[in-house]
Design a protein around this motif. Structure first.
Motif, short mmCIF file in Angstrom:
data_model
loop_
_atom_site.label_atom_id
_atom_site.label_comp_id
_atom_site.label_asym_id
_atom_site.label_seq_id
_atom_site.Cartn_x
_atom_site.Cartn_y
_atom_site.Cartn_z
N ARG A 1 -1.34 -1.57 -4.15
CA ARG A 1 -1.30 -0.18 -4.47
C ARG A 1 -1.25 0.02 -5.71
NH1 ARG A 1 -2.04 4.81 -2.20
NH2 ARG A 1 -1.76 6.24 -3.89
N ARG A 2 -2.33 0.91 -6.42
CA ARG A 2 -2.11 1.31 -7.90
C ARG A 2 -0.95 2.00 -8.10
NH1 ARG A 2 -5.49 4.65 -4.74
NH2 ARG A 2 -5.11 6.60 -4.64
N ALA A 3 -0.53 1.98 -9.38
CA ALA A 3 0.66 2.56 -9.71
C ALA A 3 0.75 4.09 -9.62
CB ALA A 3 0.84 2.33 -11.45
N PRO A 4 1.84 4.72 -9.38
CA PRO A 4 1.96 6.01 -9.19
C PRO A 4 1.47 7.02 -10.02
CG PRO A 4 4.13 4.93 -8.85
CD PRO A 4 3.10 4.04 -9.37
N SER A 5 1.38 6.64 -11.23
CA SER A 5 0.59 7.68 -12.46
C SER A 5 -0.84 7.22 -12.39
CB SER A 5 1.24 6.97 -13.78
OG SER A 5 1.08 5.58 -13.98
N SER B 1 0.94 -1.28 -0.12
CA SER B 1 -0.06 -0.02 0.10
C SER B 1 0.86 1.23 -0.11
CB SER B 1 -0.85 -0.14 1.10
OG SER B 1 -2.00 0.95 1.11
N LEU B 2 0.80 1.96 0.86
CA LEU B 2 1.77 3.08 0.97
C LEU B 2 3.30 2.87 0.98
CD1 LEU B 2 2.58 6.24 1.93
CD2 LEU B 2 2.52 5.44 4.22
N GLY B 3 3.49 1.63 1.63
CA GLY B 3 4.89 1.26 1.48
C GLY B 3 5.28 0.89 0.07
N ALA B 4 4.55 0.45 -0.95
CA ALA B 4 4.84 0.35 -2.43
C ALA B 4 5.39 1.60 -2.79
CB ALA B 4 3.56 -0.10 -3.04
N LEU B 5 4.75 2.77 -2.61
CA LEU B 5 5.14 4.16 -2.90
C LEU B 5 6.68 4.51 -2.37
CD1 LEU B 5 1.92 6.27 -2.93
CD2 LEU B 5 2.65 5.08 -4.77
N VAL B 6 6.60 4.29 -0.91
CA VAL B 6 8.15 4.58 -0.48
C VAL B 6 9.05 3.61 -0.96
CG1 VAL B 6 9.16 4.75 1.95
CG2 VAL B 6 6.56 5.19 1.68
N ALA B 7 8.95 2.10 -0.99
CA ALA B 7 9.73 1.51 -1.89
C ALA B 7 10.16 2.08 -3.07
CB ALA B 7 9.17 0.01 -1.63
N PHE B 8 9.08 2.36 -3.83
CA PHE B 8 9.50 2.88 -5.40
C PHE B 8 10.55 4.13 -5.22
CE2 PHE B 8 8.06 5.75 -8.50
CZ PHE B 8 8.52 5.18 -9.70
N GLU B 9 10.06 4.86 -4.11
CA GLU B 9 11.03 6.21 -4.43
C GLU B 9 12.33 5.87 -3.50
OE1 GLU B 9 10.90 9.16 -5.48
OE2 GLU B 9 8.87 9.03 -6.49
N VAL B 10 12.41 4.97 -2.61
CA VAL B 10 13.72 4.58 -1.97
C VAL B 10 14.56 4.02 -3.21
CG1 VAL B 10 15.00 3.15 -0.43
CG2 VAL B 10 12.89 4.49 0.19
N ALA B 11 13.96 3.02 -4.13
CA ALA B 11 14.46 2.50 -5.13
C ALA B 11 15.28 3.42 -6.15
CB ALA B 11 13.63 1.28 -5.78
N ARG B 12 14.39 4.47 -6.49
CA ARG B 12 14.73 5.28 -7.48
C ARG B 12 15.91 6.01 -6.88
NH1 ARG B 12 11.00 9.91 -8.26
NH2 ARG B 12 12.35 10.42 -9.92
#
Length: 249
Positions: free
Chosen positions: A125-129, A96-107
């Motif tokens: 979690r739906r995609a960031p876009s 959920s929220l963690g997917a967005l945080v993980a995505f940004e940490v990966a970036r």
């Protein structure tokens, strides 16, 4: 950003004794969640994969620390804490929220270091876009509790006991604010590592087509797995999710 050894250790929890695992999986929890949510998954992944479970500030044993109410702030702090500790192959799992945080940490790992995650698991979690006009963080306490009740995954005692609610709701509100005000910057933000997307077939806040849109956020491959259940499908499918993670890695 410089972080102390204490700050590094405050960000992650282990729920099994350290072993000589092939890979580390860093797990980022949902809004209002804690590292302990991933205890069953960590136990199911051992010994092949060691789970490092992220503990956001402002909850449980970090309850006296200031809350962070934006995804970039969470990602910056998590990246600073994780960077010195991830010295071997690693992957990210965010719920959920963690997917967005993980995505940004990966970036941040891909942009600022020589080694990024071998894979991102984006769960529930739906995609960031994929944007929705959601304003749960602006509701009063009763409205916030109604949303938590709708999604499940929160112990009844946390919602019915006045003292526990007073401890939990500020973190929940801050996390919802982070998720609901997040926009991927730039809009076409992509990783180079592959992304595996996990979602429940009855999740009202991460529909399958919305989850499939994660494919726009990597130059690598993507795959989608649909499990039985709602937003917290993981609760009833821990063994199956662990098998999917292990098979994929």
């Amino acid at each position: 950003m410089q972080v102390s050894t204490e700050e590094q250790s405050s960000w992650t929890r282990r729920f099994i004794e350290p072993v000589d695992s092939e890979l580390r999986l860093v797990c980022f929890p949902h809004a209002g969640g804690s590292a302990a949510y991933f205890r069953p998954l960590a136990q199911s992944l051992a010994p092949r994969v060691e789970a490092l479970c992220v503990q956001y500030p402002g909850r449980q044993d970090r309850r006296h620390e200031p809350l962070l109410d934006s995804v970039p702030a969470l990602a910056d702090a998590a990246f600073a804490a994780l960077r010195p500790t991830l010295d071997g192959p690693f992957a990210f799992f965010g719920h959920s929220l963690g997917a967005l945080v993980a995505f940004e940490v990966a970036r941040r790992f891909e942009q600022l270091t020589a080694q990024g995650p071998v894979r991102l698991f984006a769960s529930a979690r739906r995609a960031p876009s994929v944007a929705r006009d959601e304003r749960v963080h602006l509701r009063d306490d009763a409205g916030l509790i109604a949303e938590l009740t709708r999604l499940g995954g929160t112990a009844d005692a946390l919602l019915t006991d006045d003292d526990l609610r007073a401890l939990v709701l500020p973190a929940v509100r801050a996390d919802y604010r982070a998720a609901e005000t997040y926009t991927a910057v730039p809009a076409n933000a992509r990783l180079t590592c592959p992304i595996s997307v996990f979602v429940g077939d009855a999740d009202p806040v991460a529909l399958v087509p919305e989850a499939r849109a994660w494919e726009a956020h990597t130059t690598g491959s993507t795959d989608l797995r649909v499990f039985t259940g709602g937003h917290f499908y993981l609760d009833g499918n821990t063994a199956a999710v662990a098998r999917a993670v292990l098979d994929t890695l």
